[in-house]
Scaffold this motif. Structure first.
Motif, PDB file in Angstrom:
ATOM      1  N   LEU B  68       0.834  -1.202   0.000  1.00 26.15           N
ATOM      2  CA  LEU B  68       0.000   0.000   0.000  1.00 26.15           C
ATOM      3  C   LEU B  68       0.872   1.257   0.000  1.00 26.15           C
ATOM      4  O   LEU B  68       0.636   2.204  -0.748  1.00 26.15           O
ATOM      5  CB  LEU B  68      -0.902  -0.013   1.239  1.00 26.15           C
ATOM      6  CG  LEU B  68      -2.021   1.020   1.264  1.00 26.15           C
ATOM      7  CD1 LEU B  68      -2.910   0.864   0.053  1.00 26.15           C
ATOM      8  CD2 LEU B  68      -2.832   0.880   2.542  1.00 26.15           C
ATOM      9  N   LEU B  71       2.548   1.814  -3.414  1.00 23.58           N
ATOM     10  CA  LEU B  71       1.601   2.374  -4.370  1.00 23.58           C
ATOM     11  C   LEU B  71       1.352   3.845  -4.086  1.00 23.58           C
ATOM     12  O   LEU B  71       1.331   4.680  -4.982  1.00 23.58           O
ATOM     13  CB  LEU B  71       0.288   1.593  -4.301  1.00 23.58           C
ATOM     14  CG  LEU B  71       0.338   0.254  -5.023  1.00 23.58           C
ATOM     15  CD1 LEU B  71      -0.677  -0.714  -4.448  1.00 23.58           C
ATOM     16  CD2 LEU B  71       0.077   0.445  -6.507  1.00 23.58           C
ATOM     17  N   ALA B  72       1.215   4.169  -2.786  1.00 23.40           N
ATOM     18  CA  ALA B  72       0.914   5.544  -2.415  1.00 23.40           C
ATOM     19  C   ALA B  72       2.089   6.463  -2.733  1.00 23.40           C
ATOM     20  O   ALA B  72       1.908   7.618  -3.104  1.00 23.40           O
ATOM     21  CB  ALA B  72       0.567   5.621  -0.941  1.00 23.40           C
ATOM     22  N   THR B 169      -1.502  -8.019  -4.987  1.00 22.31           N
ATOM     23  CA  THR B 169      -1.191  -6.658  -4.541  1.00 22.31           C
ATOM     24  C   THR B 169      -1.985  -5.614  -5.313  1.00 22.31           C
ATOM     25  O   THR B 169      -2.224  -4.515  -4.810  1.00 22.31           O
ATOM     26  CB  THR B 169       0.321  -6.389  -4.689  1.00 22.31           C
ATOM     27  OG1 THR B 169       1.023  -7.492  -4.142  1.00 22.31           O
ATOM     28  CG2 THR B 169       0.728  -5.133  -3.955  1.00 22.31           C
ATOM     29  N   LEU B 172      -4.597  -3.388  -3.908  1.00 23.99           N
ATOM     30  CA  LEU B 172      -4.268  -2.193  -3.127  1.00 23.99           C
ATOM     31  C   LEU B 172      -4.163  -0.945  -3.995  1.00 23.99           C
ATOM     32  O   LEU B 172      -3.842   0.135  -3.500  1.00 23.99           O
ATOM     33  CB  LEU B 172      -2.937  -2.398  -2.393  1.00 23.99           C
ATOM     34  CG  LEU B 172      -2.916  -3.550  -1.388  1.00 23.99           C
ATOM     35  CD1 LEU B 172      -1.543  -3.719  -0.788  1.00 23.99           C
ATOM     36  CD2 LEU B 172      -3.935  -3.298  -0.289  1.00 23.99           C
ATOM     37  N   SER B 173      -4.408  -1.080  -5.302  1.00 31.18           N
ATOM     38  CA  SER B 173      -4.277   0.109  -6.151  1.00 31.18           C
ATOM     39  C   SER B 173      -5.555   0.949  -6.138  1.00 31.18           C
ATOM     40  O   SER B 173      -5.589   2.029  -6.705  1.00 31.18           O
ATOM     41  CB  SER B 173      -3.887  -0.279  -7.579  1.00 31.18           C
ATOM     42  OG  SER B 173      -4.806  -1.185  -8.109  1.00 31.18           O
ATOM     43  N   THR B 174      -6.595   0.466  -5.469  1.00 29.76           N
ATOM     44  CA  THR B 174      -7.836   1.250  -5.354  1.00 29.76           C
ATOM     45  C   THR B 174      -7.622   2.635  -4.739  1.00 29.76           C
ATOM     46  O   THR B 174      -8.076   3.627  -5.294  1.00 29.76           O
ATOM     47  CB  THR B 174      -8.887   0.439  -4.565  1.00 29.76           C
ATOM     48  OG1 THR B 174      -9.215  -0.714  -5.325  1.00 29.76           O
ATOM     49  CG2 THR B 174     -10.132   1.255  -4.300  1.00 29.76           C
ATOM     50  N   PRO B 175      -6.895   2.751  -3.601  1.00 25.10           N
ATOM     51  CA  PRO B 175      -6.750   4.079  -2.987  1.00 25.10           C
ATOM     52  C   PRO B 175      -6.006   5.100  -3.851  1.00 25.10           C
ATOM     53  O   PRO B 175      -6.110   6.288  -3.605  1.00 25.10           O
ATOM     54  CB  PRO B 175      -5.965   3.802  -1.698  1.00 25.10           C
ATOM     55  CG  PRO B 175      -6.174   2.372  -1.419  1.00 25.10           C
ATOM     56  CD  PRO B 175      -6.331   1.704  -2.742  1.00 25.10           C
ATOM     57  N   GLY B 182      -9.873  -4.662  -5.606  1.00 21.79           N
ATOM     58  CA  GLY B 182      -9.761  -4.057  -4.281  1.00 21.79           C
ATOM     59  C   GLY B 182     -10.935  -3.154  -3.967  1.00 21.79           C
ATOM     60  O   GLY B 182     -11.232  -2.905  -2.801  1.00 21.79           O
ATOM     61  N   PHE B 186     -12.186  -2.697  -0.230  1.00 28.02           N
ATOM     62  CA  PHE B 186     -12.193  -1.422   0.481  1.00 28.02           C
ATOM     63  C   PHE B 186     -13.616  -0.972   0.807  1.00 28.02           C
ATOM     64  O   PHE B 186     -13.908  -0.588   1.930  1.00 28.02           O
ATOM     65  CB  PHE B 186     -11.457  -0.346  -0.326  1.00 28.02           C
ATOM     66  CG  PHE B 186      -9.970  -0.457  -0.189  1.00 28.02           C
ATOM     67  CD1 PHE B 186      -9.315   0.177   0.852  1.00 28.02           C
ATOM     68  CD2 PHE B 186      -9.232  -1.199  -1.079  1.00 28.02           C
ATOM     69  CE1 PHE B 186      -7.938   0.072   0.992  1.00 28.02           C
ATOM     70  CE2 PHE B 186      -7.861  -1.319  -0.948  1.00 28.02           C
ATOM     71  CZ  PHE B 186      -7.211  -0.683   0.088  1.00 28.02           C
ATOM     72  N   THR B 262     -12.128   6.886   1.703  1.00 24.82           N
ATOM     73  CA  THR B 262     -12.256   5.481   2.095  1.00 24.82           C
ATOM     74  C   THR B 262     -13.200   5.219   3.256  1.00 24.82           C
ATOM     75  O   THR B 262     -12.992   4.274   3.994  1.00 24.82           O
ATOM     76  CB  THR B 262     -10.880   4.940   2.498  1.00 24.82           C
ATOM     77  OG1 THR B 262     -10.349   5.834   3.477  1.00 24.82           O
ATOM     78  CG2 THR B 262      -9.934   4.867   1.340  1.00 24.82           C
ATOM     79  N   GLY B 291      -7.351   7.520  -1.390  1.00 22.92           N
ATOM     80  CA  GLY B 291      -6.653   7.983  -0.191  1.00 22.92           C
ATOM     81  C   GLY B 291      -6.866   9.477  -0.009  1.00 22.92           C
ATOM     82  O   GLY B 291      -7.048  10.219  -0.968  1.00 22.92           O
TER      83      GLY B 291
END
Lengths: 262, 519
Positions: B68, B71-72, B169, B172-175, B182, B186, B262, B291
Motif C-alpha cells: 500500500l 503504491l501511495a 497486490t 491495493l491500487s484502489t486508494p 480491491g 475497500f 475510504t 486515499g
C-alpha cells in the motif's frame, strides 16, 4: 612424414591465476595432416589446456599456434571453432535438444537449410553406427554412455571438419564399449581423412589408436613419437608409462595363449 | 441457499466486468513491464557479481515496503514528474490511477523474476556452456539456444510467483485511483459489507490461480516442446485479456467522475451525487476508496470532477494552517485559497464531520465531564483510541496544546471498531467523527471544545478546475446544498454500516434523497 603440419604449436605457454599456475610451459608440437596424435599425461599435466588452445577455447599467453597454416590469433574464434570438430569428455550434449538437434547444431549455426541438415544427420547416424529411427528424436538422457559419445562424435563431424579435437572421449565408458568406439573412430578417422588430436590418460588406448603419442607432464612436453620410438626413450616417466601396457600385454599373451602355440 | 439469496451477491456480480477488467489490465501491464525490465537486467547481471548483489538487494528492499505504501509513494512522485514534463516539454500526463499502479506493481514484481532468472542461468552446467562454445556458438547464440531454455523451468517458477503477487497486490491500487478488485474489499470493509469483501477476495484468488495455471501450461509446453500446450496457455492468457477489454470498450464513456474517500459516509455521498447527476441526464461514475492525500490532487489535476471534502481537513492538512478561525470566516478564506488553484467550492452540505473526543454518556455524566477541558484533569488515568491518521494530524497536536492533554496510553484502531471499544470500556475516550451513526447507536457523547482547538469541518462540495463553469453539474448538485443536517447524516451513516442489503451506499443514498429532496 608429410611436409606441412595441420596444427603446429611453437613455444606455447599458458598460465592461470595470474601466473601462479603454469598449465603449459614452452611446448612445441606439430600434428601432420591425416595423423592421429594422442596426448597422454596425468591430471594437471596441461593436456586439456594444450588441446583447447588450438580452437581458442583458451587463449595462449606466449608462443604461436597455427591451424591449417594460419595463426589462430588472426582467425575469428567462433568461425575457427565451427570448422574444427570437438568431442567433450562426457559427451557435452545439450540436454534439452534431441539427438538430431545436437548433431545438427553446427550446420544450423552455419546457416545450412533444415532439409539439408536432416539428410546430414541421417548420414552421421549411419557413420557412427546408430539406427536412425529409434535414436533421431531421443533426448540425451535416454541414451547409454556409449551412445551419447557416438552422438558427440557425430556432432563434431557434422560440419565436415578436417580437424578433430577429442578430450578423453572414451574415458568414462566401460572397457568393452570403449574398445568398440575406439576401433570405430580409428576407422572413421582413416575413411574421412581427418587429422585428430586425442587426449587420454590411458597409455594402452593411446598405443592402440594413435599414430604418434605426445607425453605431457607438469605442463611440459616430455617426449613425442611413435610407440616404437617412445619405447627407446630413456626418460624415467615415459618408461613408467610404457611399463603398464607392456606388462598387460605379457600377462595377456601368457594367460591367453594362441591355439597351437602352447 | 439463504446466503446466496442475498441481493448483494448480484450487486457484486454487476461490478465484476468493470473491476475485474481493470484489475486484469493493470496486473498484466505491470507484469509485462516488470518482465521487460527484469529479464534483460538479470541476463546482464548474471556474470557481474557486484551488479547482481546490488540488483537483488534493491529488489528485496522494494519487497519489504508494504504494498500500500509503495503504491501511495508513486502518486506524488508521478505528480511531480507530470509537472516537470508539463513545464519542460509542454506534455502532461495523468499521475492518477493506472500509471502509478502499473509502475509500483512492476517494481513489486521484479524480485522473483530477477532472482529466479539469475539462479536459473547460473545453474546451467559449466560443461554444457563449454560445449556451446566448442560447437562454435556466439555468446548470444549460447544464451538463446542453450542457457535460457535450460534455465526456463526456474525462470517460469519466478514469473508465476511474481504473477500471483502482482494480482494479489493490485487490490491495493484502489486508494490511488485505479479501479481493481480491491474496490470490493475497500468498500466492503468500510460499509461492513462482508459479501463484498468475500467476493473481492475470492475473485482475486480465482484470477491469480487461473493465471498461474495458464503460465504453468505455457511452461510445460515449452519444456516438453509441445506447441499445443504452449499455444493453449498463450491463447488462455490472451483470451483473458481480450475478455476483460471488450466490456470496457463497449461501455459508454462516462463524462463525470465522482471521487470518494475510504469511509462509509463518502461512499454514500458519492452515490447520492451520482444519482443526482444521472437524474439530470448526465452520465456519471464513482471512483471510490481514494486515499485522503490522493483525492485532492486528483481533483486539482482534473482526474476526477467532483467530491466531498471537509473544510478543516483542507485547512489543516492540505494548506497546513494552524490558526483556527470561526466557521464562516474559515470557509470564506478557504474559498479564496481554492480559487487560486481554480477549484470551485460549490457550497456546504449542511453538516460537519469533525474529529471530536467521544466517550460513553453514562461515564461522562458520572465523572461530570462535558468538555475536553473537564477531561484534561482525568486524562492521566485514561486511554484514548483514534484512527490510523489521527495521532499524526495537526488537530491532535492542537488539542493537546490547548488543553494540556496527556493520556495514559493511546491506540490506533480501524474506525468501525473504535466505537464498540469505547462503549465496552476497552478504552476510555476515542477520537471519533461527529457525523458517525455509531455515536447514537452506542449512546456516546461528543465532548465540547470551548477553546476551539479543532477547526470546523463543514462537508463541502468541490469541483475540478475544468468543471468551474459547468452549469449542468452545478444545477444537478444544487438541491443537496445546505440540506443535510447532522442528525440525518448520522442516521444515513448508521444505515450504511448495517450488514444487510439495505445498507449498500446506493440504497442509503436513495433513502437520504427521500429524506432531504423535498426540503
Amino acid at each position: 612424414m608429410p611436409t606441412t603440419p595441420l596444427i603446429a604449436y611453437a613455444h606455447v605457454g599458458k598460465t592461470f591465476d595470474a601466473g601462479r599456475v603454469v598449465a603449459v610451459d614452452d611446448v612445441s608440437l606439430e600434428v601432420a595432416e591425416g595423423e592421429l596424435l594422442a596426448i597422454v599425461g596425468g591430471s594437471g599435466s596441461g593436456k586439456t589446456t594444450l588441446l583447447r588452445l588450438a580452437n581458442r577455447l583458451i587463449e595462449a599467453d606466449s608462443g604461436t599456434i597455427t591451424v591449417e597454416g594460419e595463426d589462430v590469433r588472426n582467425v575469428d574464434p567462433i568461425l575457427l571453432r565451427r570448422r574444427i570438430g570437438y568431442v567433450f569428455q562426457s559427451g557435452g550434449l545439450f540436454p534439452h535438444l534431441s539427438v538430431a538437434g545436437n548433431i545438427g547444431i553446427t550446420p544450423k549455426l552455419l546457416g545450412t537449410r533444415p532439409a539439408e541438415i536432416s539428410v546430414r544427420v541421417d548420414e552421421l547416424l549411419d557413420l557412427v553406427r546408430l539406427d536412425r529411427t529409434p535414436y533421431r528424436d531421443r533426448l540425451p538422457h535416454e541414451l547409454s554412455g556409449g551412445q551419447r559419445q557416438r552422438v558427440g562424435v557425430a556432432r563434431a563431424l557434422a560440419a565436415r571438419p578436417r580437424i578433430m579435437l577429442m578430450d578423453e572421449p572414451f574415458g568414462a565408458l566401460d572397457p568393452l564399449t570403449r574398445d568398440a568406439l575406439g576401433d570405430d573412430f580409428r576407422e572413421l578417422h582413416k575413411k574421412l581423412g581427418l587429422t585428430t588430436v586425442m587426449i587420454t590418460h590411458d597409455m594402452t588406448e593411446a598405443i592402440l589408436l594413435a599414430d604418434r603419442i605426445a607425453i605431457m607432464c607438469d605442463g611440459r612436453l616430455l617426449a613425442q613419437g611413435t610407440p616404437a620410438e617412445l619405447s627407446k626413450s630413456d626418460d624415467a616417466y615415459v618408461g613408467e608409462l610404457l611399463r603398464t601396457p607392456r606388462r598387460q600385454a605379457e600377462r595377456l599373451s601368457a594367460l591367453l595363449p594362441r591355439e597351437g602355440a602352447a | 441457499m439463504s446466503i446466496f439469496a442475498d441481493p448483494r451477491w448480484s450487486e457484486a456480480l454487476g461490478h465484476l466486468p468493470d473491476y475485474l477488467g481493470n484489475h486484469v489490465r493493470v496486473s498484466v501491464a505491470a507484469l509485462v513491464l516488470g518482465l521487460l525490465v527484469s529479464l534483460p537486467l538479470a541476463i546482464i547481471a548474471r556474470h557481474r557479481p557486484v551488479m547482481r548483489g546490488g540488483l537483488l538487494g534493491l529488489a528485496s528492499i522494494v519487497q519489504t515496503v508494504p504494498g500500500l505504501a509503495l503504491l501511495a509513494l508513486f502518486y506524488p512522485l508521478l505528480l511531480a514528474l507530470a509537472a516537470l514534463s508539463l513545464s519542460w516539454f509542454g506534455v502532461s500526463f495523468s499521475a492518477f490511477g493506472f500509471l502509478p499502479a502499473v509502475l509500483a506493481l512492476a517494481l513489486y514484481s521484479m524480485l522473483p523474476v530477477l532472482r529466479n532468472t539469475i539462479t536459473g542461468l547460473q545453474g546451467v552446467d559449466a560443461a554444457i556452456l563449454e560445449a556451446a562454445q566448442g560447437v562454435g556458438m556466439t555468446p548470444r547464440q549460447s544464451l538463446f539456444t542453450v542457457e535460457l531454455p535450460l534455465a526456463l523451468p526456474v525462470m517460469m517458477a519466478g514469473i508465476r510467483t511474481s504473477a500471483v503477487w502482482v494480482i494479489g497486490t493490485a487490490t491495493l491500487s484502489t486508494p490511488i485511483g485505479q479501479t481493481s478488485l480491491g474496490n470490493y474489499i475497500f468498500a466492503g470493509l468500510q460499509t461492513q459489507n462482508w459479501v463484498f469483501v468475500l467476493f473481492g477476495c475470492l475473485a482475486a484468488a480465482v484470477l491469480a490461480l487461473a493465471v498461474d495455471q495458464l503460465l504453468a501450461l505455457i511452461e510445460g509446453g515449452l519444456r516438453h516442446r509441445s506447441r499445443f500446450r504452449a499455444t493453449l496457455g498463450g491463447v488462455g492468457i490472451a483470451a483473458l485479456v481480450a475478455a476483460t477489454l471488450t466490456p470496457n470498450l463497449v461501455r459508454p464513456q462516462t463524462n463525470y467522475i465522482i471521487g470518494a474517500k475510504t469511509f462509509a459516509e463518502q461512499y454514500v455521498l458519492s452515490a447520492l451525487m451520482a444519482q443526482r447527476l444521472k437524474k439530470a441526464g448526465l452520465s456519471a461514475t464513482t471512483r471510490e476508496g481514494l486515499g485522503s492525500n490522493v483525492i485532492f490532487e486528483a481533483l486539482a489535476a482534473d482526474d476526477i470532477d467532483v467530491y466531498i471534502d471537509y473544510s478543516g481537513t483542507l485547512w489543516a492538512n492540505q494548506f497546513h494552517r494552524t490558526d483556527i478561525k470561526p466557521r464562516q470566516e474559515l470557509l470564506a478564506e478557504l474559498k479564496t485559497i481554492l480559487a487560486k488553484q481554480n477549484i470551485t467550492l460549490l457550497g456546504e452540505l449542511g453538516f460537519e464531520n469533525a474529529y471530536a473526543l467521544v466517550m460513553p454518556r453514562k461515564r461522562a455524566e458520572q465523572l461530570g465531564i462535558r468538555t475536553v477541558a473537564d477531561l484534561a484533569s482525568r486524562a492521566a488515568n485514561m486511554s484514548i483510541a483514534g484512527d490510523y491518521e489521527f495521532f499524526s494530524r495537526p488537530e491532535w497536536a492542537a488539542l493537546r496544546r490547548a488543553y494540556g492533554l496527556s493520556f495514559r496510553g493511546q491506540r490506533q484502531m480501524q474506525p468501525d471498531f473504535m466505537y464498540a471499544a469505547v462503549a465496552s470500556g476497552e478504552v476510555d475516550v476515542i477520537a471519533g467523527y461527529t457525523s458517525d451513526g455509531l455515536i447514537a447507536k452506542y449512546d456516546l457523547v461528543v465532548l465540547g471544545d470551548p477553546r476551539h482547538a479543532i477547526p470546523p469541518y463543514d462537508a463541502i462540495v468541490l469541483l475540478a478546475p475544468k468543471r468551474a463553469n459547468d452549469e449542468a453539474l452545478r444545477k444537478a448538485l444544487a438541491p443537496l446544498l445546505g440540506k443535510i443536517d447532522i442528525a440525518t447524516m448520522r442516521e444515513a451513516n448508521l444505515r450504511a454500516s448495517g450488514n444487510d442489503a439495505a445498507s449498500s451506499p446506493d440504497a442509503v443514498a436513495q433513502w437520504l434523497w427521500e429524506k432531504v429532496g423535498k426540503r
